[in-house]
Design a protein around this motif. Structure first.
Motif, PDB file in Angstrom:
ATOM      1  N   PHE A   5       0.838  -1.206   0.000  1.00  0.00           N
ATOM      2  CA  PHE A   5       0.000   0.000   0.000  1.00  0.00           C
ATOM      3  C   PHE A   5       0.869   1.251   0.000  1.00  0.00           C
ATOM      4  CE2 PHE A   5      -2.703  -3.243   1.930  1.00  0.00           C
ATOM      5  CZ  PHE A   5      -3.791  -3.151   1.080  1.00  0.00           C
ATOM      6  N   ALA A   7      -0.656   4.106   1.371  1.00  0.00           N
ATOM      7  CA  ALA A   7      -1.093   4.769   2.617  1.00  0.00           C
ATOM      8  C   ALA A   7      -1.978   3.842   3.434  1.00  0.00           C
ATOM      9  CB  ALA A   7      -1.862   6.042   2.279  1.00  0.00           C
ATOM     10  N   VAL A   9      -4.744   4.199   6.382  1.00  0.00           N
ATOM     11  CA  VAL A   9      -5.564   5.128   7.160  1.00  0.00           C
ATOM     12  C   VAL A   9      -6.153   4.344   8.327  1.00  0.00           C
ATOM     13  CG1 VAL A   9      -7.543   6.686   7.147  1.00  0.00           C
ATOM     14  CG2 VAL A   9      -6.092   6.491   5.099  1.00  0.00           C
ATOM     15  N   ALA A  20      -9.442   8.489   3.099  1.00  0.00           N
ATOM     16  CA  ALA A  20      -9.163   7.325   2.251  1.00  0.00           C
ATOM     17  C   ALA A  20      -9.774   7.514   0.865  1.00  0.00           C
ATOM     18  CB  ALA A  20      -9.733   6.064   2.918  1.00  0.00           C
ATOM     19  N   ALA A  23      -7.789  10.132  -1.212  1.00  0.00           N
ATOM     20  CA  ALA A  23      -6.490   9.610  -1.668  1.00  0.00           C
ATOM     21  C   ALA A  23      -6.682   8.559  -2.767  1.00  0.00           C
ATOM     22  CB  ALA A  23      -5.730   9.018  -0.481  1.00  0.00           C
ATOM     23  N   ALA A  24      -7.668   7.676  -2.574  1.00  0.00           N
ATOM     24  CA  ALA A  24      -7.881   6.603  -3.558  1.00  0.00           C
ATOM     25  C   ALA A  24      -8.337   7.189  -4.887  1.00  0.00           C
ATOM     26  CB  ALA A  24      -8.907   5.605  -3.024  1.00  0.00           C
ATOM     27  N   ARG A  28      -4.135   6.678  -5.269  1.00  0.00           N
ATOM     28  CA  ARG A  28      -3.287   6.050  -4.243  1.00  0.00           C
ATOM     29  C   ARG A  28      -3.843   4.681  -3.845  1.00  0.00           C
ATOM     30  NH1 ARG A  28      -0.498   9.249  -5.941  1.00  0.00           N
ATOM     31  NH2 ARG A  28       0.320  11.133  -5.004  1.00  0.00           N
ATOM     32  N   VAL A  30      -4.743   2.449  -1.024  1.00  0.00           N
ATOM     33  CA  VAL A  30      -5.015   2.788   0.377  1.00  0.00           C
ATOM     34  C   VAL A  30      -5.584   1.589   1.133  1.00  0.00           C
ATOM     35  CG1 VAL A  30      -6.332   4.312   1.917  1.00  0.00           C
ATOM     36  CG2 VAL A  30      -5.552   5.167  -0.304  1.00  0.00           C
ATOM     37  N   CYS A 119     -15.563   4.397  -1.262  1.00  0.00           N
ATOM     38  CA  CYS A 119     -14.182   3.962  -0.982  1.00  0.00           C
ATOM     39  C   CYS A 119     -13.905   2.637  -1.696  1.00  0.00           C
ATOM     40  CB  CYS A 119     -13.985   3.772   0.531  1.00  0.00           C
ATOM     41  SG  CYS A 119     -13.709   5.289   1.438  1.00  0.00           S
ATOM     42  N   VAL A 124     -10.202   1.240  -2.387  1.00  0.00           N
ATOM     43  CA  VAL A 124      -9.660   1.162  -1.021  1.00  0.00           C
ATOM     44  C   VAL A 124      -9.839  -0.265  -0.500  1.00  0.00           C
ATOM     45  CG1 VAL A 124      -9.940   1.977   1.366  1.00  0.00           C
ATOM     46  CG2 VAL A 124     -10.215   3.585  -0.544  1.00  0.00           C
ATOM     47  N   GLY A 386      -5.941  13.617   2.650  1.00  0.00           N
ATOM     48  CA  GLY A 386      -6.124  12.718   1.500  1.00  0.00           C
ATOM     49  C   GLY A 386      -5.557  13.309   0.220  1.00  0.00           C
ATOM     50  N   LEU A 389      -1.575  12.891   0.482  1.00  0.00           N
ATOM     51  CA  LEU A 389      -0.951  11.556   0.598  1.00  0.00           C
ATOM     52  C   LEU A 389      -0.281  11.118  -0.695  1.00  0.00           C
ATOM     53  CD1 LEU A 389      -3.670   9.539   2.593  1.00  0.00           C
ATOM     54  CD2 LEU A 389      -1.414  10.255   3.412  1.00  0.00           C
TER      55      LEU A 389
END
Ligand code: FDA
Length: 389
Positions: A5, A7, A9, A20, A23-24, A28, A30, A119, A124, A386, A389
């Motif tokens: 991963f 990140a 969270v 999350a 960022a996703a 990212r 996550v 998410c 995520v 987020g 990240l």
């Protein structure tokens, strides 16, 4: 070690979910971890299930913490109408109530479940329903849960505060923050009922059930809101908000039972033959009027001496009381105090002493007043981290 991963969270409350998701959606990878199997519980119960998610009067003056200016820049980037637009993404509308409070017009479950679904769709990975064993830092953060070990170059503490344990709360955020070298401002339960056994002729047993607007002074601050007497003491927005004030622990509360009115004008509305308690009962609930007139209630206004009138005026307009105990953590909507913001970047919520670590939401020493300020803060801070990240 499973899953590479970018990140991790920790905590899937309002702040962690928004962090999350943000960022996703930026691509990212996550991992979102929570010890509850169905997280977002505070979001679901907030506002009596309708989640008071923001406030039209949003600005940093409604937030408390060692650095009251810390919230300014993040709030400037995301205001109440941004929050309205954000919840609309999950088919949630809003309704405005008193003092600029915006509530969802549907069950808060729709928002919490919508955030979880979004998410999942954004990719995520969830690690729900498992207690966190440890989070180790360094170049790489390693999270150990009951059944897995996960690694990422960044980690976010979105673990809330310890109040209202029935909703999954714990002090893990504070403990982990300390381990990563962050200072903690002393935590205190707030936005909670005030235990009070009565004083100076006023007793909860006699007054329980009475609700009325009062002026509240606590240290230098003053506000007007609704107070509710209960068998255990004081509740309602006025009492809850008082517990958040920095002076609450040290100064007496001063209550004005006739905010915005001159007590002598009120008494002048009645003839001299009127009993004091009946004169007051024209403006106040009868049981409260009687209790406030404990010394002089059975006497006619015309028979009161100047000193007795002045003493009555003080009881009505400036009634001083001290709580008989501390507010209970189990019934506190928030915890004030938390991770000292002196070490946190206002823009990204990165923790300076621990590269790669971020802290968001209620885990920080930023606590909003009653009225939607705390969920808004969770959104604002989660989104900012987020994005970074
Ligand atoms: P939050 O507490 O929401 O999330 C933390 C997450 O971390 C939780 O999912 C928890 O399960 C998880 N966690 C904690 N310890 C863990 C551990 N050891 N291991 C793994 N996971 C762990 N505010 C507002 O603005 N409007 C409102 O209407 C209300 N109403 C309200 C009602 C009630 C009854 C309460 C208790 C609180 C409110 N609040 C509120 C306050 C508001 O709910 C609160 O400030 C925010 O939800 C905080 O969001 P966070 O995401 O920071 O923490």
């Amino acid at each position: 070690m499973s899953h590479p991963f970018e990140a991790i969270v920790l905590g899937a409350g309002a702040a962690g979910l928004v962090c999350a998701l943000t960022a996703a959606q930026r691509g990212r990878r996550v991992l979102l971890a929570d010890h509850l199997a169905r997280p977002g519980k505070k979001l679901r119960i907030a506002g009596g299930g309708r989640c008071n998610f923001t406030n039209l009067h949003m600005d940093a003056s409604h937030y408390f913490g060692a650095n009251p200016r810390f919230a300014v820049s993040a709030l400037a980037r995301f205001g109440p109408w941004d929050a309205v637009e954000f919840v609309a993404r999950f088919d949630c509308g809003f309704e405005e109530r008193d003092q600029g409070k915006l509530f969802l017009d549907v069950s808060a479950d729709r928002l919490a479940d919508g955030l979880l679904d979004a998410c999942r769709e954004a990719g995520v990975t969830f690690a729900f329903g498992e207690p966190v064993r440890s989070l180790e830092g360094g170049e790489i953060f390693t999270l150990r849960t009951e059944s897995g070990v996960f690694a990422a170059s960044r980690a976010v503490l979105a673990l809330g505060g310890p109040s209202w344990r029935g909703a999954g709360a714990s002090d893990l955020g504070f403990r982990l923050a300390r381990r990563f070298g962050l200072a903690i401002q002393p935590p205190r339960p707030a936005l909670a009922p005030i235990p009070w056994t009565g004083a100076a002729g006023l007793s909860p047993a006699d007054l329980s059930g009475i609700s009325l607007p009062v002026g509240v002074s606590c240290g230098p601050e003053r506000f007007v809101d609704d107070l509710l007497f209960t068998h255990q003491g004081l509740s309602g927005p006025a009492a809850l908000r008082a517990t958040l004030r920095p002076a609450f622990a040290s100064a007496p509360l001063r209550l004005d039972f006739l905010p915005g009115e001159d007590i002598f004008d009120v008494l002048a509305l009645s003839s001299g033959k009127t009993l004091a308690r009946n004169a007051l009962a024209k403006r106040l609930p009868a049981r409260l009027a009687e209790a406030l007139c404990a010394d002089v209630g059975g006497r006619r206004l015309a028979d009161l001496t100047r000193a007795e009138r002045d003493a009555l005026a003080t009881r009505v307009k400036d009634f001083a009381l001290r709580p008989s105990g501390d507010p209970k953590q189990a019934r506190a909507e928030v915890t004030t105090g938390g991770v000292d913001t002196a070490a946190i970047c206002q823009k990204t919520f990165a923790a300076r002493p621990a590269p790669g670590l971020y802290v968001v939401g209620e885990t920080l020493d930023v606590t909003g007043d009653l009225g939607g300020y705390n969920i808004h803060w969770a959104f604002v801070s989660g989104m900012a981290a987020g994005t970074a990240l």
